[in-house]
Motif scaffolding. Structure first.
Motif, PDB file in Angstrom:
ATOM      1  N   ALA A   1      11.612   1.035   1.938  1.00  0.00           N
ATOM      2  CA  ALA A   1      10.600   0.538   2.869  1.00  0.00           C
ATOM      3  C   ALA A   1       9.265   0.411   2.158  1.00  0.00           C
ATOM      4  CB  ALA A   1      10.460   1.471   4.073  1.00  0.00           C
ATOM      5  N   VAL A   2       8.476  -0.564   2.570  1.00  0.00           N
ATOM      6  CA  VAL A   2       7.106  -0.715   2.073  1.00  0.00           C
ATOM      7  C   VAL A   2       6.195  -0.990   3.263  1.00  0.00           C
ATOM      8  CG1 VAL A   2       7.897  -1.679  -0.139  1.00  0.00           C
ATOM      9  CG2 VAL A   2       7.158  -3.212   1.689  1.00  0.00           C
TER      10      VAL A   2
ATOM     11  N   VAL B   1       0.813  -1.216   0.000  1.00  0.00           N
ATOM     12  CA  VAL B   1       0.000   0.000   0.000  1.00  0.00           C
ATOM     13  C   VAL B   1       0.843   1.262   0.000  1.00  0.00           C
ATOM     14  CG1 VAL B   1      -1.993  -1.120   1.062  1.00  0.00           C
ATOM     15  CG2 VAL B   1      -0.246  -0.068   2.523  1.00  0.00           C
ATOM     16  N   ALA B   2       2.151   1.151   0.234  1.00  0.00           N
ATOM     17  CA  ALA B   2       3.024   2.327   0.195  1.00  0.00           C
ATOM     18  C   ALA B   2       4.459   1.875  -0.019  1.00  0.00           C
ATOM     19  CB  ALA B   2       2.906   3.137   1.477  1.00  0.00           C
ATOM     20  N   PHE B   3       5.241   2.742  -0.654  1.00  0.00           N
ATOM     21  CA  PHE B   3       6.648   2.453  -0.944  1.00  0.00           C
ATOM     22  C   PHE B   3       7.437   3.747  -0.871  1.00  0.00           C
ATOM     23  CE2 PHE B   3       9.805   2.434  -4.569  1.00  0.00           C
ATOM     24  CZ  PHE B   3      10.799   1.765  -3.885  1.00  0.00           C
TER      25      PHE B   3
ATOM     26  N   LEU C   1       5.388   5.714   6.169  1.00  0.00           N
ATOM     27  CA  LEU C   1       4.281   5.733   7.118  1.00  0.00           C
ATOM     28  C   LEU C   1       3.359   6.916   6.847  1.00  0.00           C
ATOM     29  CD1 LEU C   1       6.110   4.739  10.430  1.00  0.00           C
ATOM     30  CD2 LEU C   1       4.481   3.358   9.133  1.00  0.00           C
ATOM     31  N   ALA C   2       3.941   8.060   6.496  1.00  0.00           N
ATOM     32  CA  ALA C   2       3.124   9.237   6.187  1.00  0.00           C
ATOM     33  C   ALA C   2       2.212   8.978   4.997  1.00  0.00           C
ATOM     34  CB  ALA C   2       4.021  10.440   5.918  1.00  0.00           C
ATOM     35  N   ALA C   3       2.665   8.162   4.055  1.00  0.00           N
ATOM     36  CA  ALA C   3       1.854   7.878   2.868  1.00  0.00           C
ATOM     37  C   ALA C   3       0.576   7.125   3.221  1.00  0.00           C
ATOM     38  CB  ALA C   3       2.669   7.067   1.857  1.00  0.00           C
TER      39      ALA C   3
ATOM     40  N   PRO D   1      14.421   8.781   7.477  1.00  0.00           N
ATOM     41  CA  PRO D   1      13.555   9.552   6.578  1.00  0.00           C
ATOM     42  C   PRO D   1      12.680   8.666   5.697  1.00  0.00           C
ATOM     43  CG  PRO D   1      15.800  10.409   6.549  1.00  0.00           C
ATOM     44  CD  PRO D   1      15.844   9.111   7.274  1.00  0.00           C
ATOM     45  N   VAL D   2      13.196   7.505   5.297  1.00  0.00           N
ATOM     46  CA  VAL D   2      12.433   6.585   4.461  1.00  0.00           C
ATOM     47  C   VAL D   2      11.260   6.003   5.254  1.00  0.00           C
ATOM     48  CG1 VAL D   2      12.566   4.454   3.119  1.00  0.00           C
ATOM     49  CG2 VAL D   2      14.472   6.051   3.088  1.00  0.00           C
TER      50      VAL D   2
END
Length: 358
Positions: free
Chosen positions: A216-217, A17-19, A45-47, A39-40
């Motif tokens: 990160a995903v 759901v996010a990358f 997580l912000a996405a 930062p990654v």
């Protein structure tokens, strides 16, 4: 109404759901692993709008050999936030295998979301020497054949078999780095000279850059995925296999483990439009295209692939993330992502990602 997609009869639907990924750079001497990863993690997580404490399971991938110290992954947990205690695991592998572990965790129903991250700093030491530690310790490692020399053996075997030639290999490198011009995170892009031979028949342009980076995903299951992402990239199949450790026992012009993983992941059930291949050397793309039955209709490595950026221990996870991101953006409906580890495509993971029907 819940959309339906082809299923491999998994217990639960799980999607990327996010990358997020870092800018991959030749050196990051000014950054620790924690400073490179944080930062990654914040970005991914912000996405989704999730906080670290709302993640059901966390899994990371890295290598103590690159860091030069034991249990180095424990330091990066400071970047995740491990207090109060979290459900966490680690694999001494590329982050693609950490994603596999997280996918299994979600299949059990013990968690609905998972954070997967990986990172590697290849710049501090002599990488070609470090990678000899992957080899058979009795017969191969004492000879110190480095990673480029072994890849050159594979490339020469392909040339001798008539599967490719040096001009075709150069074209793969040129295409990859041209595609990377649209990738702001790539380490190399645009017109890159093919350069001199590193180990014949491989020139500099046939080899991956050495650099540092992280990725990160976030994985989520079922309706949670639909809530967190407008168009989740559903993992409809995922599998990984391994070749014999001894290079002399293998046909270096083929990759049966990749083909078997693809079969079990359901890749051949329907066409794909995108392939993100973890092929650190140009000749390895030739092997993977054949094993995965990719024809000219498939867009291969639109991100530039590992010839544009090769952060060890993160490059395989980046392939899954890049394929998922194209599904998120509506640029792909069915994509395949591949990750590898070890010399000459020894270990291979294949994941099929699909978007909901338009």
């Amino acid at each position: 109404m819940t959309a339906t997609r082809p299923s491999r009869d998994h217990a639960r639907e799980v999607a990327v759901v996010a990358f997020a990924q870092s800018d991959h750079r030749r050196r990051t001497d000014e950054l620790s692993e924690v400073e490179m990863v944080m930062p990654v993690l914040h970005q991914v997580l912000a996405a989704t709008g999730l906080k670290a404490g709302e993640i059901g399971f966390t899994c990371s991938g890295s290598s103590d050999y690159l860091a030069g110290r034991a249990f180095s992954f424990t330091m990066t947990l400071d970047g995740v936030g491990a207090w109060p205690p979290i459900s966490e695991s680690h694999v001494e592998m590329d982050g693609a295998w950490a994603l596999y572990e997280a996918w299994v965790k979600l299949q059990t129903g013990e968690a609905d979301t998972a954070l997967v991250y990986s990172y590697g700093k290849s710049s501090p030491g002599p990488l070609r020497d470090v990678l000899t530690r992957q080899l058979d310790p009795y017969y191969l490692a004492p000879l110190w054949p480095d990673s480029v020399a072994l890849a050159a053996l594979q490339a020469q075997a392909l040339i001798d078999a008539g599967d490719t030639d040096e001009a075709a290999l150069a074209a793969i490198g040129a295409r990859s780095r041209a595609a990377a011009t649209a990738n702001p995170h790539a380490q190399l892009s645009g017109t890159v000279p093919q350069g001199d031979y590193q180990v014949r028949p491989l020139r500099t342009g046939d080899c991956p850059p050495i650099g540092d980076g992280a990725a990160a995903v976030v994985l989520a299951a079922g309706d949670t995925a639909r809530r967190l992402c407008p168009r989740p990239a559903w993992i409809t199949g995922i599998d990984h296999r391994i070749e014999a450790h001894g290079l002399g026992l293998r046909d270096l012009t083929d990759s049966p483990s990749t083909r078997t993983a693809a079969e079990h992941a359901g890749l051949f059930d329907a066409p794909v439009d995108t392939a993100e291949l973890h092929a650190p050397f140009s000749a390895q793309e030739v092997v993977l295209r054949k094993a995965l039955r990719l024809d000219g209709t498939v867009t291969v490595n639109p991100s530039g692939g590992t010839l544009a950026a090769n952060p060890l221990m993160a490059a395989g996870l980046v392939r899954i993330g890049e394929a998922a991101a194209r599904v998120h953006r509506g640029e792909s409906d069915r994509a395949v992502a591949h990750a590898t580890s070890g010399p000459c495509l020894q270990q291979n993971l294949v994941a099929v990602l699909e978007g909901d029907p338009r």
